[in-house]
Design a protein around this motif. Structure first.
Motif, PDB file in Angstrom:
ATOM      1  N   MET A   1      34.899 -49.480  55.264  1.00 64.36           N
ATOM      2  CA  MET A   1      34.374 -50.476  55.228  1.00 64.36           C
ATOM      3  C   MET A   1      33.434 -51.311  54.906  1.00 64.36           C
ATOM      4  O   MET A   1      32.235 -50.214  53.899  1.00 64.36           O
ATOM      5  CB  MET A   1      33.720 -50.720  56.585  1.00 64.36           C
ATOM      6  CG  MET A   1      33.166 -52.146  57.209  1.00 64.36           C
ATOM      7  SD  MET A   1      32.066 -51.872  58.267  1.00 64.36           S
ATOM      8  CE  MET A   1      33.190 -51.255  59.624  1.00 64.36           C
ATOM      9  N   MET A   2      33.232 -52.407  53.853  1.00 60.27           N
ATOM     10  CA  MET A   2      31.593 -52.828  52.749  1.00 60.27           C
ATOM     11  C   MET A   2      31.121 -53.665  54.148  1.00 60.27           C
ATOM     12  O   MET A   2      30.715 -54.521  54.655  1.00 60.27           O
ATOM     13  CB  MET A   2      32.552 -53.731  51.812  1.00 60.27           C
ATOM     14  CG  MET A   2      33.783 -53.753  51.231  1.00 60.27           C
ATOM     15  SD  MET A   2      33.330 -51.972  49.893  1.00 60.27           S
ATOM     16  CE  MET A   2      32.153 -53.345  48.726  1.00 60.27           C
ATOM     17  N   LEU A   3      29.514 -53.064  53.429  1.00 62.88           N
ATOM     18  CA  LEU A   3      28.440 -53.249  54.138  1.00 62.88           C
ATOM     19  C   LEU A   3      27.564 -54.615  53.367  1.00 62.88           C
ATOM     20  O   LEU A   3      27.340 -53.838  52.101  1.00 62.88           O
ATOM     21  CB  LEU A   3      27.908 -51.899  55.520  1.00 62.88           C
ATOM     22  CG  LEU A   3      29.071 -51.302  56.042  1.00 62.88           C
ATOM     23  CD1 LEU A   3      27.929 -50.764  57.079  1.00 62.88           C
ATOM     24  CD2 LEU A   3      28.928 -52.497  57.072  1.00 62.88           C
ATOM     25  N   ASP A  23      27.217 -55.394  58.575  1.00 60.27           N
ATOM     26  CA  ASP A  23      29.067 -55.789  58.120  1.00 60.27           C
ATOM     27  C   ASP A  23      29.177 -57.679  58.979  1.00 60.27           C
ATOM     28  O   ASP A  23      30.133 -58.116  58.174  1.00 60.27           O
ATOM     29  CB  ASP A  23      30.082 -55.413  59.169  1.00 60.27           C
ATOM     30  CG  ASP A  23      29.914 -55.330  60.861  1.00 60.27           C
ATOM     31  OD1 ASP A  23      28.978 -56.006  61.133  1.00 60.27           O
ATOM     32  OD2 ASP A  23      30.683 -55.248  60.988  1.00 60.27           O
ATOM     33  N   THR A  56      25.752 -53.727  48.170  1.00 59.70           N
ATOM     34  CA  THR A  56      26.801 -53.532  49.663  1.00 59.70           C
ATOM     35  C   THR A  56      26.385 -52.300  49.334  1.00 59.70           C
ATOM     36  O   THR A  56      26.834 -51.835  47.980  1.00 59.70           O
ATOM     37  CB  THR A  56      28.157 -54.393  48.507  1.00 59.70           C
ATOM     38  OG1 THR A  56      28.606 -53.872  47.235  1.00 59.70           O
ATOM     39  CG2 THR A  56      28.188 -55.493  48.776  1.00 59.70           C
ATOM     40  N   ASP A  58      29.422 -49.360  50.527  1.00 63.11           N
ATOM     41  CA  ASP A  58      31.240 -48.625  51.002  1.00 63.11           C
ATOM     42  C   ASP A  58      31.051 -47.331  51.148  1.00 63.11           C
ATOM     43  O   ASP A  58      31.475 -47.003  50.260  1.00 63.11           O
ATOM     44  CB  ASP A  58      31.707 -48.681  49.112  1.00 63.11           C
ATOM     45  CG  ASP A  58      33.295 -48.703  49.341  1.00 63.11           C
ATOM     46  OD1 ASP A  58      33.790 -47.733  50.423  1.00 63.11           O
ATOM     47  OD2 ASP A  58      34.625 -48.558  48.797  1.00 63.11           O
ATOM     48  N   ASP A  59      32.240 -47.853  52.611  1.00 58.70           N
ATOM     49  CA  ASP A  59      31.614 -45.999  53.536  1.00 58.70           C
ATOM     50  C   ASP A  59      33.036 -45.950  52.704  1.00 58.70           C
ATOM     51  O   ASP A  59      32.868 -44.437  53.478  1.00 58.70           O
ATOM     52  CB  ASP A  59      31.168 -46.214  54.886  1.00 58.70           C
ATOM     53  CG  ASP A  59      32.863 -46.885  55.074  1.00 58.70           C
ATOM     54  OD1 ASP A  59      33.888 -47.681  54.328  1.00 58.70           O
ATOM     55  OD2 ASP A  59      33.069 -47.435  56.582  1.00 58.70           O
TER      56      ASP A  59
END
Length: 92
Positions: A1-3, A23, A56, A58-59
């Protein structure tokens, strides 16, 4: 997921706060912050602060990609609007 990665800049001190992640789209984060300022009893703690998107996260990769600071919300503008709305309400 991108945060998205956000941080407040304290213009009085000339430095950024510890970043935080969210998010939601940037405009929704700005609206949420504005609502929190309006509801807060400690509005003075938000003076001179500006909220920026700074990157950003990226998890999946565990990486942060920085970006040029993108202005999301100037807290002084919100405080000024709240002050003028309160003054108009009192004068009505």
């Amino acid at each position: 997921m991108m945060l998205s990665v956000y941080a407040y800049k304290d213009n009085a001190l000339g430095c950024y706060t510890t970043p935080f992640f969210d998010d939601r789209p940037s405009e929704n984060v700005g609206i949420g912050v504005a609502r929190a300022i309006i509801a807060s009893e400690k509005k003075s703690s938000m003076k001179h602060k500006v909220l920026y998107k700074i990157g950003t996260y990226d998890d999946a990769k565990g990486s942060i990609t920085p970006c040029e600071p993108e202005l999301i919300l100037d807290c002084d503008e919100v405080l000024a609007r709240v002050g003028s709305e309160n003054a108009e309400t009192k004068n009505s």
